[in-house]
Each structure stands twice: as C-alpha cells, then as structure tokens.
Design an enzyme around this catalytic site. Sequence first.
Site, mmCIF file in Angstrom:
data_model
loop_
_atom_site.group_PDB
_atom_site.id
_atom_site.type_symbol
_atom_site.label_atom_id
_atom_site.label_comp_id
_atom_site.label_asym_id
_atom_site.label_seq_id
_atom_site.Cartn_x
_atom_site.Cartn_y
_atom_site.Cartn_z
ATOM 1 N NE ARG A 269 -2.224 0.644 3.810
ATOM 2 C CZ ARG A 269 -1.560 1.340 4.737
ATOM 3 N NH1 ARG A 269 -1.234 2.603 4.501
ATOM 4 N NH2 ARG A 269 -1.199 0.768 5.864
ATOM 5 C CG HIS A 273 -5.726 2.468 6.818
ATOM 6 N ND1 HIS A 273 -5.879 1.161 6.385
ATOM 7 C CD2 HIS A 273 -6.863 2.767 7.506
ATOM 8 C CE1 HIS A 273 -7.042 0.701 6.794
ATOM 9 N NE2 HIS A 273 -7.657 1.645 7.479
ATOM 10 C CE1 TYR A 282 1.616 2.361 8.308
ATOM 11 C CE2 TYR A 282 0.537 4.000 9.696
ATOM 12 C CZ TYR A 282 0.588 3.268 8.524
ATOM 13 O OH TYR A 282 -0.368 3.453 7.561
#
Length: 391
Positions: A269, A273, A282
């Site tokens: 990805r 998100h 992260y």
Amino acid sequence: MTVLAQSGAYRPAPPPAWRPRTDAAPLLPDEEPYRLLGTGAELDPELLTTLYSQLVLGRRYNQQATALTKQGRLAVYPSSTGQEACEVAAALALTKRDWLFPSYRDTLAAVARGMDPVEALTLLRGDWHCGYDPRATRVAPLSTPLATQLPHAVGLAHAARLRGDDVVALALVGDGGTSEGDFHEALNFAAVWRAPAVFLVQNNGFAISVPLAKQTAAPTLAHKAVGYGMPGRLVDGNDAPAVHAVLTEAVERARSGGGPTLVEAVTYRVDAHTNADDATRYRQDAEVAAWREHDPITLLETELATRGLLERDGTDLRATARDAAERMAADLRERMHREPALDPMALFDHVYAERTGQLREQAEQLRAELAAQEDADDARPDADDAEGDAR
C-alpha cells in the site's frame, strides 16, 4: 454404531478423525511468489495490453478519488495505489455470471468489473448504504467491517452449487482481515463443503499500522490454506499477468467442482491507510521508495516494451491508455462535484425486504420531523421581504 460407521460422517473410506484426510504437500504454496513478468513466459499480447490499460486507468482513478477527499467530496477514501494489479486481475478473472465480494479498499476492482465509478464511491461519500445494485452488478456491497464479506461469499457460492448454478464467488480481503474470526469460519466452511469460492488476500504489509510480522507467525498467509484442506498459492501481487493467471486457474478449479483456493498476493500500500492516516508514524520513506521501484504499471510497461507491444499499427499504447484515464477522471470529477438530490426517507430503503416495526416507527418519526421543518420554512418570511420591512 460408532461415529466412524455413521452414514455420511466421512467420505469415502475415511481415516480416523484425528488423522489428516489428505496429503498436505499438494496444498502447500511455492517457496517464492509466482511471477511471469521478466521470465520470458509465453503471454497473450491482448491480455497484456488490456491489463496495462486497466492499470493506468486504475492509478488515475485512485489519484482522482484521493483528490476528491481533499476537496470534501468524499468522506474518506482508502486508496489502492500500488495494489492495482490485484484489483484489476481479480475483476478480469471472473465471468459476468460470477460474483465479486470486495472489502472497503476494493472500489477499483468494482470499477474494473464495469461498475460506474460514481456508484462505486457513493458509500464513501456517505450518500447511500451501498450505492449500486448488487444483483445487477454481481458485486456485493463494499464491506467496511473486516472480513465479514468472506462468509457471505461462501454462503452465496454454496447456495449456487446446491442450485446447480455455474457461479464462482471471489472474495477480496487484506492481510489484517486474516486475523479475524470471519476469515477462519469462511475458509473452514468453504473447504468442508467444497464451495466454489476463491479467496484473494492482498498482503500489502500493514493492517493500518500493524506490520504483518505482528499479525501472524505463519511462513506465509498462503500456508494457512493447508489447515483448511485447500490449496494455497503465493503470487507477486504487482505482477498483473501472474495474479491473473493464478486467479483464473483458481476460478476454473472452483467452477469445475475442485473446491476453494486461498491466494496470497504480496503487494504494498503506497498511500496511507486512508486520507485520515499518517503513515509516516509507522513506516519509513525508504521502504515506500523501494516498493515504488516495483510498481505494477512500470513492471508491465517494461514487459510490453521488451515484447514490442507499446507501439503497434501507429498507435502508442501509453498515450491511448493515458487519454482514456483522463477522460474517466474528468467525468468522475464533474459528476462528483454536482450536489446530490437526496431524500432523507431513503435511509430506510433496502435495509430489510420488509421493514421491521422499529424501522417503521423511526420512519414515521423522521417523516413528521421533515414535515414540521417544511411548515416552519414556509412560515418564515422571505429574506427579501424581511429586509424591506426593516427599511
């Protein structure tokens, strides 16, 4: 009569219940993800050009939908940028009679299957429960709760098999969804009943911010298939022809009575998100940059160039695909900027085939509130009249 002797308990000549019913070896995935690009494999030129055109359109679709969230035209958008090969291949592997069961990140798969992009985004705009007719499109409603679409897919596939319908259900889920109980229930049920279902796990590295290593200790997610008694396939999720080949094989296996297959597509990805996420908390930019070097569009474009397929009969495939994508984006942008005419009473449509008593009560309450609001608006003096009276 013992359990083992009961009719229908096991088939045929079963081993004792505590022993494996099949040899696990044929069910195990390959050690490395299956690839076709760059291997010199014989590939259909028409399929390659179709995949490329759909990937370019899909990338532009993701970009435009992301822009619409920044403009306030979408409440949220979970981008599938970087995962377009999985989305497009899933749509193209199905026939018109088959069903697609998407997750919330899979609007592109629905669009690649032929759905109007505006209808695919209606749920994310907050206008409708779904936004399209699942029966007409053969696309189940987009699933925001994780993995809940998987048991639904198995139920439809099993029902189709009982009716004798030649239908396969292909369900999409992310790596995070494999940690849900619905994932276990769906695969277990599908394998026991040999339902004509295919499960595609798009392993994009993170369940929001949780990396795969903190979700499972399995060698791969595809290895989980063995525990259910179905084949597990591992494929390079950015290799569009490879994903299409593996899914096509799994779909035909299911259609012919061979039962379900679990496919893990290793992808990434690239975007956050959703537009509400800060992915820099992260993961490192260097990691994203490394995956951009393995971009599905670039990989396929390189393959097309090697095979002399980018320019044929005086036509530049890159320009043709880009122009089509821009037309789609312009149309999507223009229609999404229109103010929708929404009827608040439609909130109660398509919830149940017959409204429950509670829904009827709520509908009457809303109808009364709307009528009172309309009466209040009618009684309010016109703004121009009020200004004149003040003078």
